[in-house]
Design an enzyme around this catalytic site. Structure first.
Site, PDB file in Angstrom:
ATOM      1  N   LYS A 105      -7.622  -3.433  -6.856  1.00  0.00           N
ATOM      2  CA  LYS A 105      -8.457  -4.447  -6.115  1.00  0.00           C
ATOM      3  C   LYS A 105      -9.192  -4.006  -4.957  1.00  0.00           C
ATOM      4  O   LYS A 105     -10.358  -4.517  -4.774  1.00  0.00           O
ATOM      5  CB  LYS A 105      -7.333  -5.487  -6.236  1.00  0.00           C
ATOM      6  CG  LYS A 105      -6.769  -6.193  -7.304  1.00  0.00           C
ATOM      7  CD  LYS A 105      -5.847  -7.261  -7.105  1.00  0.00           C
ATOM      8  CE  LYS A 105      -4.693  -6.729  -6.256  1.00  0.00           C
ATOM      9  NZ  LYS A 105      -3.867  -6.005  -6.916  1.00  0.00           N
ATOM     10  N   THR A 106      -8.317  -3.703  -4.066  1.00  0.00           N
ATOM     11  CA  THR A 106      -9.003  -3.285  -2.858  1.00  0.00           C
ATOM     12  C   THR A 106     -10.145  -2.298  -2.802  1.00  0.00           C
ATOM     13  O   THR A 106     -10.949  -2.435  -2.227  1.00  0.00           O
ATOM     14  CB  THR A 106      -7.601  -2.757  -1.763  1.00  0.00           C
ATOM     15  OG1 THR A 106      -6.614  -3.921  -1.800  1.00  0.00           O
ATOM     16  CG2 THR A 106      -8.366  -2.704  -0.397  1.00  0.00           C
ATOM     17  N   ASP A 128      -9.688 -10.202   0.235  1.00  0.00           N
ATOM     18  CA  ASP A 128      -8.348  -9.355  -0.385  1.00  0.00           C
ATOM     19  C   ASP A 128      -7.232  -9.986  -0.003  1.00  0.00           C
ATOM     20  O   ASP A 128      -6.905 -10.956   0.765  1.00  0.00           O
ATOM     21  CB  ASP A 128      -8.121  -8.088   0.483  1.00  0.00           C
ATOM     22  CG  ASP A 128      -7.574  -6.953  -0.324  1.00  0.00           C
ATOM     23  OD1 ASP A 128      -6.954  -7.197  -1.506  1.00  0.00           O
ATOM     24  OD2 ASP A 128      -7.463  -5.940   0.206  1.00  0.00           O
ATOM     25  N   GLU A 129      -6.248  -9.867  -0.941  1.00  0.00           N
ATOM     26  CA  GLU A 129      -5.088 -10.599  -0.707  1.00  0.00           C
ATOM     27  C   GLU A 129      -5.115 -12.039  -1.052  1.00  0.00           C
ATOM     28  O   GLU A 129      -4.261 -12.736  -0.262  1.00  0.00           O
ATOM     29  CB  GLU A 129      -4.135 -10.116   0.390  1.00  0.00           C
ATOM     30  CG  GLU A 129      -4.060  -8.662   0.531  1.00  0.00           C
ATOM     31  CD  GLU A 129      -2.876  -7.917  -0.265  1.00  0.00           C
ATOM     32  OE1 GLU A 129      -2.198  -8.746  -1.075  1.00  0.00           O
ATOM     33  OE2 GLU A 129      -2.589  -6.739  -0.101  1.00  0.00           O
ATOM     34  N   GLN A 138       2.199 -11.010  -6.199  1.00  0.00           N
ATOM     35  CA  GLN A 138       2.595 -10.455  -4.944  1.00  0.00           C
ATOM     36  C   GLN A 138       2.288 -11.620  -3.754  1.00  0.00           C
ATOM     37  O   GLN A 138       2.199 -11.306  -2.633  1.00  0.00           O
ATOM     38  CB  GLN A 138       1.502  -9.213  -4.545  1.00  0.00           C
ATOM     39  CG  GLN A 138       1.704  -8.151  -5.537  1.00  0.00           C
ATOM     40  CD  GLN A 138       0.797  -6.906  -5.207  1.00  0.00           C
ATOM     41  OE1 GLN A 138       1.141  -6.242  -4.134  1.00  0.00           O
ATOM     42  NE2 GLN A 138      -0.195  -6.608  -5.859  1.00  0.00           N
ATOM     43  N   ARG A 188       4.658  -0.033  -4.287  1.00  0.00           N
ATOM     44  CA  ARG A 188       4.168   0.933  -3.036  1.00  0.00           C
ATOM     45  C   ARG A 188       4.308   2.100  -3.511  1.00  0.00           C
ATOM     46  O   ARG A 188       3.654   2.996  -2.766  1.00  0.00           O
ATOM     47  CB  ARG A 188       4.892   0.664  -1.889  1.00  0.00           C
ATOM     48  CG  ARG A 188       4.859  -0.856  -1.246  1.00  0.00           C
ATOM     49  CD  ARG A 188       3.379  -1.476  -1.217  1.00  0.00           C
ATOM     50  NE  ARG A 188       3.151  -2.100  -2.515  1.00  0.00           N
ATOM     51  CZ  ARG A 188       2.055  -2.517  -2.821  1.00  0.00           C
ATOM     52  NH1 ARG A 188       1.005  -1.960  -2.280  1.00  0.00           N
ATOM     53  NH2 ARG A 188       1.876  -3.338  -3.920  1.00  0.00           N
TER      54      ARG A 188
END
Ligand code: ATP
Ligand code: MG
Length: 729
Positions: A35-36, A220-221, A251, A610
C-alpha cells in the site's frame, strides 16, 4: 519519457492502482501488500506521467519519519528534489496551514503549541479557577472531554446543554478553557486540527485556493483517521481534487484516540464514483508468518475481509519461548540477537516490539550488559525519564547532600512553597560562602536572608532528606528505593497528576523498585568497585552510566525497540514480539469489552506482520513489572496461532537456575526440592482449571520451580509451581 521504472516489479493490481485515471480511490489491502509503496509510486506517476505539479500534491502520512522516507523514495524516482511538495502528518500539515494563515485563523503570529501534559496542567488551573472539585471533575477527564468534542468538530457552543451536573461542570470547564487558551494564544493538539478545518471551511477564498491547488490528496494508514481528519480531507478536496487513500481495517489501532474504522466504509459513499482496489499478494513476510497473522486476525468479527497470500515459501517456523521470568526473556532475546549478528545479520534488521513502554527497561539492561547498541523509539530511555531522574535525585541527595543538581531538581518537587526567588537567594548564599545549597540553607537561616516561610520550608526539606537517610540505613537496596519514592511524596505527586503520562510515570517509578531489586552489583561493576562503596552508590552510578552510553544515533547499526503502536508501517527481517501474557497483551484495560479486545488483536496482527523472515514470540511465566511480581498466563494470541506453525524453544538443559542472577543462586542447593512439595515425576495431579494430568517434568527450584503436566483434556502445560496449586491425586 521512459517511465517503466515507476512500474518495475508491480503486480497487476498494484499497477492498476498506480496508473489509474483520475478518480477517487480506496486501496484496501492487508499488511505488507504494498500500500505504501503504491502510494509513493502513484505520486511519481502523477508528476511524471500526468504532469501534475509538485505543488498540486498533498500527501498525508502517519509519522514524520514516514513522510521523510516518502520524500527519499520519490526524489530518486523523479531525479530532482521535491522540497515544495506538502508531505506530512495531519498535525504537521494543520500546523503549517495555521502558521501561514494565522491571522485568518484568529491566532497571534507566534502562537505556541501545548503538548498533552501542558494541556492537562492548564485544564487543572481552569478547574481550580472555577472552584470545582477536582475529585469530581478530574483534569484528565475534563481533558478527555474537551479533546473528544474537538475531535468531533464541536466547540463548546455546539454542545447541547446537559441535564446532569457532572456534564454541566465539564461543559463549563470546556467553555472556560476555550477562553483561557484564546487569551494565552496557545493551541493544543486537537485544536490544530479543528482550527485548520474551520480555517478552510469558513474561509471561502482560502477554501477555493486550496481546493484549486491540491489536485491530488493522498492518505496512508487511512483506517486510523478520526472524524475531524476525515471532514478536513473532504473540505480540502471539494469537488475538484482526487482523493487516493490506502488502508487496512485490520490494522486500525487508534480507536482509543477517536479513529473511526467506519471512515473506510463511508469513503465510497462520500466520495463520488470512488473505486476500491484490492491488493492480495504480500511481499513482506514468509508463508508461516503470514499464515499465523491471518489465523489470529480471523478471530475478529465484522472485518471487511481480505485475502492475503505470498509466494515466498513457508520460511522458518515461528519460535515460541516460554521464559521463567522477564529477565530470562530478555536474556534469551539478547542471545538470539547476538547469534543473528554473528551469522552475518545486521543489528538494525532486528526489532523488539512490546505492548507497554515500561517493558523496555529489562531489555535495555541486558542489551547494555551485552554491549549491543540499541535505539528506543518514542519515549525516553528508562533512566532518562523525568520521574526516574526525580527519584534518583532524592537517592543521590541521601548518598551525598552536597549534590546541588539533585538538590535543585527536587527541592520543590512535590511543591513545598519554595519559589524561584528563594532559590535564587539560596544560590547567592551558596556562592558567597562557597558552599553547597544544602549548607546554604543553614547560612540563610542564621543570617535571616530569606522570608520566614521559605526558611521553614527549606528546613523541612533538609529534615526530610535526613530522615530518609536514617530510615534507609541498613535496608536492602530496593526497599530504600521504595521508601524514598513513597516518603518523599514523589509517588503521590505523580499519582495525583492522573492522565496517561502520569500513569506511566507511576508505573515507571514502581519499575525502578524492580530495577533495584534485580540489581546485582557483582555482575555489573565486577572488579572496579572502590572499597566501601554502598549498594546505593553503585546503583546510582549504574543508572548514570546507562543513561549516557550507547545511545545509538539514528543511522547507526543498532537494535530497534518500540511499542507495537509505533511499529505501524515498518518492517524488519527479525522481529521479537515479547511479553505475550494475558493482562499485558491483550492489555488489561482493553479486556473488558469485545471492541477493546479486537483492537488488541489488530495490534497483534500489526506486530506479527512487521516481520519479514523470522518471528519470535515470547512470554514469561512469572513477571515483575511495576514493582510487583505476578504469574503470567500465556496470551490468548499465542493459542490463536496454529500449533503447526510454531516451534517451542526450551533451553532445559542449561537452566536450572538462571545463571545470570548469581546472588540469588548462591547458597541454594540445586537439588533443593522442597519447592515441589512432594510432587514427583509420574504422579497424577489435579489443577483447578486444566483438570487431571500426569507430571512429566520438574525444573528449577525456589520461585523458579516449574512443573510440566500432561493434562487429560488440554495436553502438555508448563506451570510455575508456586502458583499452580496442584493437588496430588
Ligand atoms: P503495511 O500494511 O504494513 O503498511 P504496506 O501494505 O504499506 O504494509 P509496503 O510497506 O508498501 O506494504 O510493502 C511491503 C514490502 O513489500 C516492502 O518491502 C516493499 O518494498 C515490498 N513490495 C511491495 N510491492 C512489491 C512488489 N510488487 N514486488 C516486490 N516487493 C514489493
Ligand atoms: Mg504501509
Amino acid at each position: 519519457m521512459d517511465v517503466s521504472h515507476l512500474l518495475d516489479n508491480l503486480n497487476d493490481n498494484q499497477r492498476q492502482a498506480v496508473t489509474a485515471p483520475a478518480a477517487h480511490r480506496l486501496v484496501l489491502a492487508g499488511a505488507g501488500s504494498g500500500k505504501t509503496s503504491v502510494l509513493t509510486r502513484r505520486i511519481g506517476w502523477l508528476i511524471q506521467v500526468e504532469q501534475a505539479s509538485v505543488h498540486s500534491i498533498l500527501a498525508v502520512t502517519f509519522t514524520n519519519k514516514a513522510a521523510a522516507e516518502m520524500r527519499q523514495r520519490i526524489e530518486p524516482m523523479l531525479g530532482y528534489p521535491i522540497g515544495a511538495m506538502w508531505v506530512g502528518t495531519f498535525h504537521g500539515i494543520a500546523h503549517r496551514l495555521l502558521r501561514m494563515h494565522w491571522e485568518e485563523a484568529g491566532l497571534p503570529r507566534n502562537f505556541q503549541i501545548l503538548d498533552s501534559d501542558d494541556q492537562k496542567r492548564l485544564v487543572r488551573r481552569v478547574i481550580q479557577s472555577l472552584e470545582l472539585d477536582e475529585k469530581r471533575w478530574p483534569p484528565k477527564l475534563a481533558q478527555w472531554y474537551i479533546n473528544g468534542h474537538k475531535e468531533e468538530g464541536r466547540r463548546s457552543h455546539h454542545v447541547a446543554p446537559p441535564q446532569d451536573p457532572q456534564n454541566q461542570g465539564l461543559l463549563q470547564i470546556y467553555k472556560q478553557y476555550e477562553e483561557t487558551v484564546e487569551r494565552l494564544g496557545v493551541v493544543d493538539f486537537a485544536e490544530l486540527l479543528l482550527r485548520a478545518h474551520e480555517l478552510v471551511r469558513d474561509n471561502p477564498e482560502l477554501q477555493q485556493h486550496y481546493q484549486r491547488r491540491f489536485q491530488h490528496i493522498l492518505v496512508d494508514e487511512f483506517q486510523d483517521t478520526n472524524s475531524l481528519q476525515y471532514a478536513w480531507i473532504r473540505v480540502l478536496a471539494g469537488d475538484r481534487s482526487k482523493v487516493f487513500v490506502v488502508g487496512d481495517d485490520d490494522q486500525s489501532i487508534y480507536g482509543w484516540r477517536g479513529a473511526k474504522i467506519e471512515n473506510i466504509q463511508n469513503f465510497n459513499r462520500d466520495f463520488d464514483g470512488a473505486e476500491t482496489i484490492r491488493l492480495e499478494q504480500n511481499y513482506r513476510s514468509t508463508g508461516n508468518i503470514l499464515n499465523a497473522a491471518n489465523a489470529v486476525i480471523s478471530r475478529n468479527s465484522g472485518r471487511l475481509g481480505k485475502e492475503l497470500w505470498t509466494d515466498s515459501g513457508d520460511g522458518e517456523a515461528i519460535d515460541l519461548y516460554a521464559a521463567w521470568n522477564e529477565q530470562d526473556e530478555a536474556q534469551f532475546v539478547v542471545d538470539r540477537i547476538k547469534a543473528w549478528v554473528e551469522t552475518g545479520g545486521r543489528r538494525d534488521e532486528v526489532a523488539i516490539l512490546y505492548r507497554s513502554n515500561a517493558q523496555s527497561r529489562v531489555f535495555e539492561e541486558r542489551l547494555i550488559a551485552a554491549a549491543v547498541p540499541y535505539r528506543v523509539y518514542g519515549g525516553h530511555r528508562f533512566f532518562e525519564r523525568q520521574e526516574i531522574k526525580d527519584a534518583l535525585a532524592y537517592l543521590r541527595l541521601i548518598e551525598n547532600d552536597q549534590d546541588d543538581t539533585a538538590f535543585e531538581r527536587v527541592v520543590n518537587l512535590p511543591a513545598r512553597g519554595i519559589g524561584n526567588s528563594s532559590l535564587e537567594k539560596l544560590r547567592a548564599a551558596g556562592r558567597a560562602h562557597s558552599c553547597s545549597l544544602w549548607r546554604a540553607v543553614a547560612v540563610c537561616a542564621e543570617n535571616n536572608l530569606l522570608a520566614a516561610r521559605a526558611n521553614t520550608a527549606l528546613a523541612a526539606f533538609v529534615g526530610l532528606i535526613a530522615s530518609l537517610r536514617d530510615a534507609c540505613h541498613g535496608l536492602p537496596l530496593h526497599e530504600q528505593v521504595e521508601h524514598v519514592i513513597e516518603k518523599s511524596g514523589l509517588l503521590t505527586h505523580y499519582q495525583n497528576e492522573k492522565g496517561d503520562k502520569a500513569e506511566a510515570r507511576v508505573e515507571n517509578l514502581k519499575e525502578l523498585v524492580s530495577a533495584a531489586r534485580n540489581f546485582d552489583p557483582d555482575e555489573d561493576v565486577v572488579a572496579e568497585r572502590p572499597e566501601g562503596m554502598t549498594p546505593l552508590a553503585e546503583f546510582l552510578s549504574h543508572a548514570a552510566l546507562e543513561a549516557g552510553e550507547q545511545q545509538g544515533g539514528q543511522w547507526e547499526d543498532c537494535v530497534q525497540m518500540m511499542t507495537l503502536h509505533s511499529a505501524k508501517g515498518l518492517e524488519f527481517p527479525l522481529v521479537f514480539l515479547v511479553g505475550l501474557e494475558e493482562g499485558l497483551f491483550p492489555h488489561q484495560n482493553s479486556m473488558q469489552d469485545a471492541g477493546g479486545l479486537e483492537e488488541e488483536r489488530r495490534l497483534a496482527y500489526v506486530g506479527m506482520t512487521r516481520s519479514m523472515q523470522k518471528l519470535v514470540l515470547s512470554h514469561a511465566e512469572s513477571r515483575r513489572l511495576y514493582g510487583k511480581e505476578s504469574p503470567g498466563i500465556p496470551s490468548r494470541f499465542i493459542d490463536e496461532v496454529p500449533a503447526e506453525l510454531m516451534q517451542e524453544i526450551r533451553p532445559r538443559a542449561q537452566v536450572s537456575q538462571p545463571l545470570y542472577r548469581p546472588s540469588q543462586a548462591r547458597g541454594r542447593s540445586l537439588e533443593d526440592n522442597t519447592a515441589f512439595g512432594g510432587i514427583a515425576l509420574g504422579k497424577m495431579v489435579s489443577h483447578a482449571k486444566f483438570g487431571d494430568g500426569i507430571v512429566m517434568a520438574l525444573e528449577g527450584s525456589g520461585p523458579n520451580a516449574r512443573v510440566q503436566v500432561n493434562f487429560n483434556d488440554v495436553g502438555n502445560k508448563w506451570l510455575v509451581m508456586q502458583y499452580a496449586n496442584l493437588t496430588e491425586l
